[in-house]
Scaffold this motif. Structure first.
Motif, short mmCIF file in Angstrom:
data_model
loop_
_atom_site.label_atom_id
_atom_site.label_comp_id
_atom_site.label_asym_id
_atom_site.label_seq_id
_atom_site.Cartn_x
_atom_site.Cartn_y
_atom_site.Cartn_z
N GLY A 89 45.80 39.80 27.26
CA GLY A 89 44.82 39.84 28.35
C GLY A 89 45.13 38.81 29.43
O GLY A 89 45.01 39.11 30.62
N PHE A 90 45.54 37.61 29.03
CA PHE A 90 45.90 36.60 30.02
C PHE A 90 47.14 37.01 30.80
O PHE A 90 47.27 36.69 31.99
CB PHE A 90 46.14 35.24 29.34
N GLY A 91 48.04 37.72 30.14
CA GLY A 91 49.26 38.13 30.82
C GLY A 91 49.10 39.38 31.65
O GLY A 91 49.98 39.71 32.45
N ALA A 92 47.99 40.11 31.48
CA ALA A 92 47.79 41.37 32.22
C ALA A 92 46.40 41.38 32.86
O ALA A 92 45.66 42.34 32.74
CB ALA A 92 47.96 42.56 31.27
N GLN A 93 46.08 40.29 33.55
CA GLN A 93 44.77 40.20 34.18
C GLN A 93 44.59 41.25 35.27
O GLN A 93 43.50 41.80 35.44
CB GLN A 93 44.57 38.79 34.76
N SER A 94 45.65 41.52 36.03
CA SER A 94 45.54 42.51 37.10
C SER A 94 45.29 43.90 36.54
O SER A 94 44.53 44.68 37.11
CB SER A 94 46.82 42.51 37.94
N LEU A 95 45.93 44.21 35.39
CA LEU A 95 45.71 45.51 34.76
C LEU A 95 44.27 45.65 34.30
O LEU A 95 43.62 46.69 34.52
CB LEU A 95 46.67 45.68 33.57
N VAL A 96 43.72 44.60 33.66
CA VAL A 96 42.33 44.63 33.22
C VAL A 96 41.39 44.78 34.42
O VAL A 96 40.42 45.54 34.38
CB VAL A 96 42.00 43.35 32.42
N LYS A 97 41.69 44.09 35.52
CA LYS A 97 40.87 44.18 36.72
C LYS A 97 40.90 45.59 37.28
O LYS A 97 39.86 46.13 37.70
CB LYS A 97 41.38 43.18 37.77
N PRO B 96 46.06 50.42 43.59
CA PRO B 96 45.42 49.88 42.38
C PRO B 96 43.92 49.75 42.61
O PRO B 96 43.48 49.31 43.68
CB PRO B 96 46.09 48.51 42.21
N ASN B 97 43.14 50.14 41.63
CA ASN B 97 41.68 50.10 41.80
C ASN B 97 41.16 48.69 42.03
O ASN B 97 40.13 48.51 42.69
CB ASN B 97 40.99 50.71 40.57
N GLY B 98 41.85 47.70 41.50
CA GLY B 98 41.40 46.33 41.71
C GLY B 98 41.50 45.87 43.15
O GLY B 98 40.84 44.91 43.55
N SER B 99 42.35 46.54 43.96
CA SER B 99 42.51 46.17 45.36
C SER B 99 41.51 46.87 46.27
O SER B 99 41.45 46.57 47.46
CB SER B 99 43.93 46.50 45.83
N ILE B 100 40.72 47.81 45.72
CA ILE B 100 39.74 48.54 46.53
C ILE B 100 38.44 47.74 46.54
O ILE B 100 37.66 47.78 45.59
CB ILE B 100 39.50 49.96 45.95
N THR B 101 38.24 47.00 47.61
CA THR B 101 37.04 46.17 47.74
C THR B 101 36.02 46.77 48.69
O THR B 101 34.82 46.60 48.51
CB THR B 101 37.42 44.76 48.20
N GLN B 102 36.48 47.47 49.73
CA GLN B 102 35.59 48.10 50.70
C GLN B 102 36.05 49.54 50.94
O GLN B 102 37.23 49.78 51.18
CB GLN B 102 35.56 47.34 52.03
N VAL B 103 35.11 50.47 50.85
CA VAL B 103 35.43 51.89 51.01
C VAL B 103 34.48 52.51 52.03
O VAL B 103 33.27 52.27 51.99
CB VAL B 103 35.30 52.65 49.66
N THR B 104 35.04 53.30 52.95
CA THR B 104 34.24 54.09 53.87
C THR B 104 34.40 55.56 53.47
O THR B 104 35.52 56.09 53.51
CB THR B 104 34.70 53.90 55.33
#
Length: 291
Positions: A117-125, A175-183
């Motif tokens: 989990g520590f090595g794949a934080q971006s994947l978990v996010k 990547p879904n973790g990079s989607i912070t604002q959606v129109t």
């Protein structure tokens, strides 16, 4: 005392165990336990899936309905979740039947999982963000959205990535973790804005009357229109024209198509009624050379 370290002693020990009645009783009991565990696991999974789909059926009967795409996506996601959880528990119970220390195994797996989990934080996010995108129905497959500098139709939504196809054909994988604002342009109806230019020498009142009569007939001709288009009046006055503005409520993302159709119809109607649009004029001045 028998020597089991030699090959002969080892074979004799195996034969003695196979001939022992208690050994076969123990194997039979273990096999029955495994069969019973797997049977109960399958029954629980089936009952869980039926319960999940019945819940969504009841939600569809309520006045507050969600999109069918979202319901189907959530149902599949919950089906997979309950399947994985129940089979994992069943697998742990099968291991305990064979005498394996399950608690030590789970503790070791927890340590390994923590390290991963520590090595794949971006994947978990990405996975967590994808779950909330689906659960909250932020957008669905087929919606037209804008995420940062990317805009287009949603091709696919996964727990880790989202695919957006632009109108020129490019597919953007985000990547879904990079989607912070959606129109999201597909939730509500769109508004088409059409400006019609009329020459100064024409009868503006006649032009407005002709256009309004044409607008009342358009909802029967174009299914993309939600309501009758409205002529707001004079929007601006330029150097050679008077600009009339029309607005029309359309289905989501159909405003550009409707605007083009209305412009064509208005142009034909104005021509039929002898109402001219402003024509470009060029004024040429003689080049006076100094004597």
């Amino acid at each position: 005392m028998e020597d089991f370290t030699t090959e002969k002693g080892f074979k004799k020990n195996i034969i003695d165990k196979l001939q022992n009645e208690d050994t076969w009783i123990s194997l039979g009991q273990g096999l029955l336990k495994i069969i019973l565990i797997m049977a109960i696991a399958n029954i629980i999974i089936r009952i869980g899936k039926i319960a999940i789909h019945n819940v969504f059926k009841l939600r569809n009967l309520s006045p507050l309905k969600n999109s069918e795409r979202r319901e189907e996506t959530l149902a599949k996601l919950l089906d997979n979740t309950i399947t994985y959880v129940v089979y994992f528990i069943a697998f742990m119970m099968v291991l305990s039947v064979f005498g394996i220390n399950v608690e030590a195994l789970i503790a070791g797996a927890g340590v390994v999982g923590l390290a991963v989990g520590f090595g794949a934080q971006s994947l978990v996010k990405d996975v967590i963000s994808g779950f909330f995108i689906i659960f909250e129905d932020q957008f669905s497959v087929g919606d037209h959205i804008r995420v940062g500098e990317f805009e287009g139709n949603v091709e696919a939504i996964g727990l880790r990535t989202t695919k957006i196809k632009s109108w020129t054909g490019e597919v953007h994988i985000l990547p879904n973790g990079s989607i912070t604002q959606v129109t999201n342009f597909s939730i509500n109806n769109s508004i088409a804005v059409i400006d019609i230019a009329i020459a100064y020498g024409e009868d503006i009142e006649k032009a407005q009357k002709v256009i309004e009569e044409a607008l009342t007939k358009m909802p029967n001709e174009y299914e993309e229109l939600v309501d009758t288009p409205q002529l707001l009046g004079i929007q601006s006055m330029g150097q050679a024209e008077v600009v009339l503005r029309i607005i029309a409520e359309t289905l989501p993302m159909q405003h550009s198509t409707v605007a083009r159709m209305i412009r064509k119809d208005i142009k034909v109607i104005l021509d039929d009624n002898g109402i001219k649009v402003p024509a470009p004029k060029f004024v040429m001045y003689p080049d006076k050379q100094p004597k």
